[in-house]
Design a protein around this motif. Structure first.
Motif, PDB file in Angstrom:
ATOM      1  N   VAL A 409       0.856  -1.390   0.033  1.00  0.00           N
ATOM      2  CA  VAL A 409      -0.085  -0.094   0.018  1.00  0.00           C
ATOM      3  C   VAL A 409       1.128   1.312   0.242  1.00  0.00           C
ATOM      4  CG1 VAL A 409      -1.535   1.450   1.527  1.00  0.00           C
ATOM      5  CG2 VAL A 409      -2.010  -1.211   1.252  1.00  0.00           C
ATOM      6  N   ALA A 410       1.824   1.322   0.659  1.00  0.00           N
ATOM      7  CA  ALA A 410       2.707   2.423   0.788  1.00  0.00           C
ATOM      8  C   ALA A 410       3.542   2.711  -0.591  1.00  0.00           C
ATOM      9  CB  ALA A 410       3.933   2.229   1.984  1.00  0.00           C
ATOM     10  N   ARG A 411       3.861   1.585  -1.079  1.00  0.00           N
ATOM     11  CA  ARG A 411       4.419   1.798  -2.538  1.00  0.00           C
ATOM     12  C   ARG A 411       3.376   2.348  -3.524  1.00  0.00           C
ATOM     13  NH1 ARG A 411       9.178  -0.687  -3.915  1.00  0.00           N
ATOM     14  NH2 ARG A 411       8.502  -1.360  -5.776  1.00  0.00           N
ATOM     15  N   ALA A 412       2.330   1.749  -3.411  1.00  0.00           N
ATOM     16  CA  ALA A 412       0.978   2.520  -4.220  1.00  0.00           C
ATOM     17  C   ALA A 412       1.067   3.816  -3.856  1.00  0.00           C
ATOM     18  CB  ALA A 412      -0.097   1.604  -4.027  1.00  0.00           C
ATOM     19  N   ARG A 413       0.784   4.214  -2.585  1.00  0.00           N
ATOM     20  CA  ARG A 413       0.704   5.660  -2.329  1.00  0.00           C
ATOM     21  C   ARG A 413       1.931   6.528  -2.561  1.00  0.00           C
ATOM     22  NH1 ARG A 413      -3.344   6.364   1.432  1.00  0.00           N
ATOM     23  NH2 ARG A 413      -3.707   4.663   2.948  1.00  0.00           N
ATOM     24  N   ALA A 414       3.144   5.984  -2.830  1.00  0.00           N
ATOM     25  CA  ALA A 414       4.103   6.735  -3.139  1.00  0.00           C
ATOM     26  C   ALA A 414       4.174   6.870  -4.694  1.00  0.00           C
ATOM     27  CB  ALA A 414       5.513   6.048  -2.661  1.00  0.00           C
ATOM     28  N   ALA A 415       3.664   6.012  -5.283  1.00  0.00           N
ATOM     29  CA  ALA A 415       3.761   5.905  -6.776  1.00  0.00           C
ATOM     30  C   ALA A 415       2.470   6.851  -7.287  1.00  0.00           C
ATOM     31  CB  ALA A 415       3.820   4.653  -7.418  1.00  0.00           C
ATOM     32  N   CYS A 416       1.413   6.884  -6.662  1.00  0.00           N
ATOM     33  CA  CYS A 416       0.080   7.491  -7.340  1.00  0.00           C
ATOM     34  C   CYS A 416      -0.381   8.217  -6.418  1.00  0.00           C
ATOM     35  CB  CYS A 416      -1.042   6.403  -7.611  1.00  0.00           C
ATOM     36  SG  CYS A 416      -0.319   4.807  -8.250  1.00  0.00           S
ATOM     37  N   ALA A 417      -0.214   9.681  -6.615  1.00  0.00           N
ATOM     38  CA  ALA A 417      -0.545  10.844  -6.008  1.00  0.00           C
ATOM     39  C   ALA A 417      -2.013  10.633  -5.451  1.00  0.00           C
ATOM     40  CB  ALA A 417      -0.321  12.339  -6.510  1.00  0.00           C
ATOM     41  N   ASP A 418      -2.875  10.299  -6.285  1.00  0.00           N
ATOM     42  CA  ASP A 418      -4.280  10.226  -6.076  1.00  0.00           C
ATOM     43  C   ASP A 418      -4.723   8.807  -5.814  1.00  0.00           C
ATOM     44  OD1 ASP A 418      -3.866   8.871  -8.277  1.00  0.00           O
ATOM     45  OD2 ASP A 418      -5.748   9.900  -9.450  1.00  0.00           O
ATOM     46  N   ASP A 422     -11.794   7.905  -6.482  1.00  0.00           N
ATOM     47  CA  ASP A 422     -12.642   7.360  -7.578  1.00  0.00           C
ATOM     48  C   ASP A 422     -11.587   7.390  -8.848  1.00  0.00           C
ATOM     49  OD1 ASP A 422     -14.441   6.797  -5.772  1.00  0.00           O
ATOM     50  OD2 ASP A 422     -15.741   8.636  -6.382  1.00  0.00           O
ATOM     51  N   GLU A 423     -11.056   8.447  -9.284  1.00  0.00           N
ATOM     52  CA  GLU A 423     -10.369   8.544 -10.366  1.00  0.00           C
ATOM     53  C   GLU A 423      -9.032   7.529 -10.333  1.00  0.00           C
ATOM     54  OE1 GLU A 423     -10.496   9.994 -13.146  1.00  0.00           O
ATOM     55  OE2 GLU A 423      -8.527   9.545 -13.868  1.00  0.00           O
ATOM     56  N   TRP A 424      -8.515   7.192  -9.427  1.00  0.00           N
ATOM     57  CA  TRP A 424      -7.617   6.362  -9.413  1.00  0.00           C
ATOM     58  C   TRP A 424      -8.183   4.741  -9.753  1.00  0.00           C
ATOM     59  CZ3 TRP A 424      -6.772   2.254  -5.875  1.00  0.00           C
ATOM     60  CH2 TRP A 424      -5.565   1.391  -5.813  1.00  0.00           C
ATOM     61  N   ARG A 425      -9.315   4.633  -9.039  1.00  0.00           N
ATOM     62  CA  ARG A 425      -9.862   3.335  -8.959  1.00  0.00           C
ATOM     63  C   ARG A 425     -10.456   3.052 -10.492  1.00  0.00           C
ATOM     64  NH1 ARG A 425     -12.117   0.193  -5.302  1.00  0.00           N
ATOM     65  NH2 ARG A 425     -13.958   0.071  -6.596  1.00  0.00           N
ATOM     66  N   ARG A 426     -10.520   4.141 -11.316  1.00  0.00           N
ATOM     67  CA  ARG A 426     -11.146   4.027 -12.585  1.00  0.00           C
ATOM     68  C   ARG A 426     -10.088   3.498 -13.817  1.00  0.00           C
ATOM     69  NH1 ARG A 426     -15.326   7.677 -11.223  1.00  0.00           N
ATOM     70  NH2 ARG A 426     -13.986   9.529 -11.870  1.00  0.00           N
ATOM     71  N   ARG A 427      -8.777   3.489 -13.358  1.00  0.00           N
ATOM     72  CA  ARG A 427      -7.865   3.334 -14.303  1.00  0.00           C
ATOM     73  C   ARG A 427      -6.821   2.477 -13.733  1.00  0.00           C
ATOM     74  NH1 ARG A 427      -5.529   8.563 -11.864  1.00  0.00           N
ATOM     75  NH2 ARG A 427      -3.404   7.802 -11.059  1.00  0.00           N
TER      76      ARG A 427
END
Ligand code: GLU
Ligand code: MG
Length: 440
Positions: A409-418, A422-427
């Motif tokens: 999760v920490a890696r995903a947060r660091a890689a994706c600011a959003d 909802d926007e992140w969940r859609r792509r």
């Protein structure tokens, strides 16, 4: 079978090396290959592996931890898992369990976790039989272009999009003890589904693990890539790993899930389903093990969005299938293809077991159940709070798992600011495909 007998059989089959293989926490296959001359020694004494092997991220770096020694592990081979690899000439493979060098079991080893859960069922006079049903994408290895462009489920010409690949794979799987029942294109560009016969106890997960690695390896030999990540493309179906459970009476072999005159499930079967739906949010932490997996849970995509159940209901988390005269089985549809097969089977059975132990009655079929978490971090919190699951799976395993997955999760947060919006969940980002798309 003893190691010496195995060596004679391997020699006769032309084998020169043996791969000693385990699944790490992510389900990534990791192995050491030894010459056949070393085989007996290594079966008897174990193969040394790096003691941090269960504490890495999917890219192979250690999870950040205070510095300190990581004593080596030993892989203690299980001769029941020995197979000659038809797609790797001269090579065989064997699986097993991890121990410390002074002979203690490694409690965080997923295969051990599964065996502990199975022992609880044995104690109740039940044999857990599981059929693992995988979907996966087939892509050009260099470009990641799907091998066919449209969601043409079962289309014969799509089934034959890569005939040489298909023939190699379908010839190899039975020789690995994987008794294929059906192969077909699924409902997304480049997606396939292969079903194979269920197996009892730990063999079900052993087969699923070998299946996954074999599909990936044979694909590479055809310059193709088979990711088992659960949602590689935002606008196409996810890849599921549906778990078909039966519980057999250990003495008579009869199907103990099967029903009464008022329905397809017995009282025990209903309690099993109740356990899965009730614990669905916490189970997601184990069955949907990457941030990417939560993008698969989408209404209208034949994937669940809540802890619900139903007879022949493909949108439910638990679907009761009762059609070939052998009595009902329960299909847990929560798991994504990325799940570590040992952890997935252990977790699903643990959920069901909690229902059995509490003699639970499920809500009516189709009734709304607990919503599934929309992100991995929420699911991990639910797992941490689920004392029943922690007890069955083992505290040491759950602690290790939470550490590794909170790092995901920490890696995903660091890689994706959003992250988690909802926007992140859609792509689905290239970052996710790099992180989860190759070895998983
Ligand atoms: N691809 C769907 C999933 O993500 C399942 C489709 C089916 O029912 O076969 O689980
Ligand atoms: Mg399917």
């Amino acid at each position: 079978m003893r190691a010496e007998t195995a060596v004679r059989l391997l020699q006769a089959a032309g084998v020169r090396r043996v791969r000693f293989e385990i699944a790490d926490t992510h389900g990534i296959a990791r192995s050491k290959t030894v010459p056949l001359e070393r085989f007996t020694h290594d079966v008897e004494h174990g193969v040394t592996l790096y003691g941090g092997i269960l504490l890495q991220d999917p890219r192979g770096d250690d999870v950040p931890l205070p510095p300190g020694p990581r004593p080596d592990f030993l892989l203690r081979a299980d001769l029941d898992t020995l197979v000659v690899l038809p797609h790797a000439p001269g090579e065989a493979r064997i699986g097993g369990d991890l121990s410390t060098t002074d002979g203690r079991p490694v409690e965080a080893d997923a295969r051990r976790v599964l065996r502990r859960v199975l022992a609880r069922y044995e104690h109740l006079g039940l044999v857990a039989r599981t059929g693992v049903e995988y979907e996966f994408y087939l892509l050009d290895a260099a470009t990641w272009a799907p091998v066919f462009p449209d969601p043409q489920v079962y289309a014969t010409l799509r089934n034959a999009a890569r005939p040489d690949w298909r023939d190699d794979l379908l010839d190899a799987l039975p020789r690995l003890g994987i008794d294929v029942s059906a192969f077909a294109a699924e409902n997304a560009p480049g997606q396939y589904e292969i079903t194979f016969a269920p197996a009892d106890g730990v063999a079900a997960a052993d087969q699923a693990f070998v299946f996954r690695t074999t599909v990936k390896e044979i694909s590479l030999r055809h310059a193709l890539h088979a990711p088992f990540m659960s949602k590689p493309f935002a606008d196409a179906a996810g890849s599921g790993c549906h778990l078909h459970h039966s519980l057999l009476d250990a003495r008579t072999g009869s199907n103990r899930l099967a029903g009464s005159p008022d329905g397809p499930l017995s009282t025990l079967g209903r309690a099993f389903v109740a356990g899965i739906v009730e614990h669905a949010p916490a189970l997601c932490a184990l069955l949907a093990p990457t941030p990417n997996d939560f993008k698969r849970f989408r209404a209208g995509a034949f994937a669940p969005v809540a802890g619900t159940w139903g007879v022949d209901d493909r949108a439910a988390a638990a679907r009761v299938v009762d059609r070939d005269g052998s009595g009902a089985r329960v299909e847990n549809r929560l798991a994504g293809a990325a799940a570590n097969p040992y952890i997935a089977v252990a977790a699903s059975l643990a959920g069901g077991l909690l229902g059995l132990q509490a003699e639970r009655e499920p809500p009516p079929p189709g009734a709304s159940g607990p919503s599934l978490p929309t992100t991995l971090d929420v699911a991990l919190d639910a797992l941490e709070e689920d004392a029943g699951l922690r007890d069955i799976l083992g505290d040491e395993f759950v602690r290790t798992y939470l550490l590794v997955k909170r790092n995901d999760v920490a890696r995903a947060r660091a890689a994706c600011a959003d992250y988690a919006t909802d926007e992140w969940r859609r792509r689905v980002d290239d970052w996710e495909r790099r992180e989860y798309g190759e070895l998983i």
